[in-house]
Design a protein around this motif. Sequence first.
Motif, PDB file in Angstrom:
ATOM      1  N   SER A 106      80.458 -56.366  -8.347  1.00 22.55           N
ATOM      2  CA  SER A 106      79.168 -56.740  -7.738  1.00 22.55           C
ATOM      3  C   SER A 106      78.635 -55.535  -6.912  1.00 22.55           C
ATOM      4  N   LEU A 107      77.397 -55.371  -6.765  1.00 27.26           N
ATOM      5  CA  LEU A 107      76.768 -54.079  -6.137  1.00 27.26           C
ATOM      6  C   LEU A 107      76.954 -54.116  -4.529  1.00 27.26           C
ATOM      7  N   GLU A 108      77.487 -55.320  -3.993  1.00 29.70           N
ATOM      8  CA  GLU A 108      77.761 -55.182  -2.754  1.00 29.70           C
ATOM      9  C   GLU A 108      79.336 -54.915  -2.363  1.00 29.70           C
ATOM     10  N   GLU A 109      80.047 -55.041  -3.301  1.00 28.46           N
ATOM     11  CA  GLU A 109      81.416 -54.772  -3.048  1.00 28.46           C
ATOM     12  C   GLU A 109      81.821 -53.328  -2.804  1.00 28.46           C
ATOM     13  N   ARG A 110      82.908 -53.168  -1.983  1.00 25.24           N
ATOM     14  CA  ARG A 110      83.238 -51.703  -1.597  1.00 25.24           C
ATOM     15  C   ARG A 110      84.279 -50.998  -2.704  1.00 25.24           C
ATOM     16  N   ILE A 111      83.728 -49.628  -2.758  1.00 23.63           N
ATOM     17  CA  ILE A 111      84.369 -48.999  -3.702  1.00 23.63           C
ATOM     18  C   ILE A 111      85.961 -48.761  -3.406  1.00 23.63           C
ATOM     19  N   ALA A 112      86.436 -48.966  -2.406  1.00 27.27           N
ATOM     20  CA  ALA A 112      87.787 -48.859  -2.189  1.00 27.27           C
ATOM     21  C   ALA A 112      88.554 -50.380  -2.706  1.00 27.27           C
ATOM     22  N   THR A 126      79.447 -49.128  -0.716  1.00 27.73           N
ATOM     23  CA  THR A 126      79.242 -50.195  -1.482  1.00 27.73           C
ATOM     24  C   THR A 126      78.865 -49.332  -2.857  1.00 27.73           C
ATOM     25  N   VAL A 127      79.065 -50.089  -4.195  1.00 32.00           N
ATOM     26  CA  VAL A 127      78.600 -49.618  -5.508  1.00 32.00           C
ATOM     27  C   VAL A 127      77.129 -49.623  -5.402  1.00 32.00           C
ATOM     28  N   ARG A 128      76.223 -50.316  -4.776  1.00 36.13           N
ATOM     29  CA  ARG A 128      74.920 -49.868  -4.625  1.00 36.13           C
ATOM     30  C   ARG A 128      74.396 -48.589  -4.062  1.00 36.13           C
ATOM     31  N   GLN A 129      75.212 -48.454  -2.950  1.00 35.81           N
ATOM     32  CA  GLN A 129      75.189 -47.145  -2.235  1.00 35.81           C
ATOM     33  C   GLN A 129      75.618 -45.809  -3.231  1.00 35.81           C
ATOM     34  N   ASN A 132      72.361 -45.383  -5.484  1.00 35.86           N
ATOM     35  CA  ASN A 132      71.253 -44.731  -5.107  1.00 35.86           C
ATOM     36  C   ASN A 132      71.449 -43.750  -4.143  1.00 35.86           C
ATOM     37  N   HIS A 133      72.689 -43.058  -3.903  1.00 35.84           N
ATOM     38  CA  HIS A 133      73.047 -41.964  -3.128  1.00 35.84           C
ATOM     39  C   HIS A 133      72.670 -42.048  -1.741  1.00 35.84           C
ATOM     40  N   THR A 134      73.052 -43.429  -1.361  1.00 35.00           N
ATOM     41  CA  THR A 134      73.162 -43.537   0.334  1.00 35.00           C
ATOM     42  C   THR A 134      74.491 -43.847   0.763  1.00 35.00           C
ATOM     43  N   GLY A 135      75.648 -43.421   0.061  1.00 38.54           N
ATOM     44  CA  GLY A 135      76.947 -43.653   0.518  1.00 38.54           C
ATOM     45  C   GLY A 135      77.520 -42.669   1.598  1.00 38.54           C
ATOM     46  N   GLY A 136      76.872 -41.599   1.659  1.00 40.16           N
ATOM     47  CA  GLY A 136      77.334 -40.709   2.681  1.00 40.16           C
ATOM     48  C   GLY A 136      78.352 -39.714   2.114  1.00 40.16           C
ATOM     49  N   LEU A 137      78.447 -39.509   0.849  1.00 40.35           N
ATOM     50  CA  LEU A 137      79.329 -38.884   0.259  1.00 40.35           C
ATOM     51  C   LEU A 137      78.761 -37.210   0.159  1.00 40.35           C
ATOM     52  N   ALA A 138      79.564 -36.304   0.157  1.00 41.76           N
ATOM     53  CA  ALA A 138      79.266 -34.954  -0.065  1.00 41.76           C
ATOM     54  C   ALA A 138      79.336 -34.712  -1.513  1.00 41.76           C
ATOM     55  N   PHE A 176      69.279 -41.274   2.071  1.00 38.26           N
ATOM     56  CA  PHE A 176      69.388 -40.757   0.633  1.00 38.26           C
ATOM     57  C   PHE A 176      69.784 -39.407   0.873  1.00 38.26           C
ATOM     58  N   SER A 177      71.150 -39.160   0.013  1.00 35.85           N
ATOM     59  CA  SER A 177      71.753 -37.542   0.132  1.00 35.85           C
ATOM     60  C   SER A 177      72.201 -37.542  -1.299  1.00 35.85           C
ATOM     61  N   TYR A 178      71.481 -36.837  -2.174  1.00 31.37           N
ATOM     62  CA  TYR A 178      72.044 -36.570  -3.543  1.00 31.37           C
ATOM     63  C   TYR A 178      73.435 -36.221  -3.498  1.00 31.37           C
ATOM     64  N   SER A 179      74.016 -37.173  -4.360  1.00 31.69           N
ATOM     65  CA  SER A 179      75.667 -36.692  -4.372  1.00 31.69           C
ATOM     66  C   SER A 179      76.033 -36.989  -5.930  1.00 31.69           C
ATOM     67  N   ASN A 180      76.488 -36.078  -6.720  1.00 27.04           N
ATOM     68  CA  ASN A 180      77.115 -36.373  -8.026  1.00 27.04           C
ATOM     69  C   ASN A 180      78.480 -37.124  -7.946  1.00 27.04           C
ATOM     70  N   THR A 181      79.106 -36.992  -6.590  1.00 22.73           N
ATOM     71  CA  THR A 181      80.483 -37.435  -6.448  1.00 22.73           C
ATOM     72  C   THR A 181      80.478 -39.241  -6.617  1.00 22.73           C
ATOM     73  N   GLY A 182      79.276 -39.573  -6.027  1.00 21.67           N
ATOM     74  CA  GLY A 182      79.285 -41.147  -6.045  1.00 21.67           C
ATOM     75  C   GLY A 182      79.184 -41.632  -7.717  1.00 21.67           C
ATOM     76  N   TYR A 183      78.497 -40.654  -8.794  1.00 20.29           N
ATOM     77  CA  TYR A 183      78.908 -41.288 -10.034  1.00 20.29           C
ATOM     78  C   TYR A 183      79.944 -40.779 -10.640  1.00 20.29           C
ATOM     79  N   ILE A 184      80.600 -39.832 -10.030  1.00 22.65           N
ATOM     80  CA  ILE A 184      82.155 -39.604 -10.640  1.00 22.65           C
ATOM     81  C   ILE A 184      82.988 -40.762 -10.414  1.00 22.65           C
ATOM     82  N   LEU A 185      82.847 -41.449  -9.025  1.00 25.45           N
ATOM     83  CA  LEU A 185      83.564 -42.679  -8.751  1.00 25.45           C
ATOM     84  C   LEU A 185      82.975 -43.990  -9.613  1.00 25.45           C
ATOM     85  N   LEU A 186      81.556 -43.988  -9.774  1.00 20.71           N
ATOM     86  CA  LEU A 186      81.394 -45.189 -10.654  1.00 20.71           C
ATOM     87  C   LEU A 186      81.677 -45.005 -12.014  1.00 20.71           C
ATOM     88  N   GLY A 187      82.096 -43.714 -12.554  1.00 23.40           N
ATOM     89  CA  GLY A 187      82.734 -43.541 -13.743  1.00 23.40           C
ATOM     90  C   GLY A 187      84.174 -44.062 -13.870  1.00 23.40           C
TER      91      GLY A 187
END
Length: 382
Positions: A106-112, A126-129, A132-138, A176-187
């Motif tokens: 789900s796009l709204e589920e939490r990554i944890a 969330t997965v959506r965040q 779109n780089h809004t998850g607040g991750l460095a 929005f804060s561009y974070s490659n980290t979010g896409y590592i988590l998505l992988g």
Amino acid sequence: MSLLTGRRVAATVLIAAGLLSPLPANAQAKEHAGVRQALDAMVAAGAPGVLARIDDDRGTWIATSGVADLETRAPVPREARFRIASLTKSMVAAVVLQLVREGRVSLEERIATRLPGLVEGGDRITVRQLLNHTGGLADYAQAPEFADPARLTRTYTPRQLVAEAERLPRPERGRFSYSNTGYILLGLLVEKVTGHDLGAELKRRIFRPARMTRTYLPLTRPDIRGPHATGYYLPKGADPDVPGSLKPITRLNPSFAWAAYGVVSDARDVNRFYQALFGGRLVTRDLLSQMRTGVGTPQAPVFPRYGLGLESAGLTCGELWGATGAIPGYQTFAFADAAGRRRMTLSVNVHRSDPKVVPMLLAGVDALNRYFCGEPYKPPTK
């Protein structure tokens, strides 16, 4: 990694709505001449070489400028492979959205929920965040560990990359804060849900359906298979005007990029990807609409919005969607009209982040504008 900075401006939707008609032959020749002029301007501004490929209802058109290698002066191969950098994000996002369509994510589920304990506050992101780089991750790529591209010989696991990010200050979540980290988590999420390696899922869900036969996700393999231009980078503090300042970096250990910006491809396959994606063959229309629903970015007005793995380009005749990317050795632009009928990919065999690179990147935007809009790019005024 995105490429430019600027101010946001509203854009029309002529191209996004697919309202532009094919050009007559004389206009097409003028269009191609304008793109060639823009490519030459990129080389004059500091690119060793550049490749452009256009695919549309009129066929395929390929042009190059500059050289593939500064020592041998060999021309840029017309079928050159390259590291596509953050265009990878569009492909990973498409896989995630396929899992959403299947009811497995789900796009709204939490990554944890699927990856507990990996990031602080994962029960609020969330997965959506992540998409779109809004998850607040460095962004782990900003860690000192990655400051010198010549040191990119170590093998990193995805969890090590996330751990690098967790040691850095965090941006505000929700903005929005561009974070490659979010896409590592998505992988990692894709692997957790499917039980398969990310590379295998990309091949099965994206590369094969889109007929991308020259595309792959390397894990640690340092070379680029097939014809390619030598990739270069400008060391930190080096003067780009001094001869020999650009250093080759074609071979590296790509494990640091993985799901965020690790895919290798060529312009033909990249254009095939956006044709399949925007043509509705990879994700459903409603999810594609969400991919193109963006949040404002600091790259406006040139690249004003970022959606779910897609980035917009604010051209003089409207807003297009696609992506830009930068990785040591290469920078890439790839955009298409709304239906994926008109597609253009640009590959440059250098990665620079010094202020003098801006004219080179603006010349790349000019090349896009000359094709999609039929006129030179003019940055919007207030």
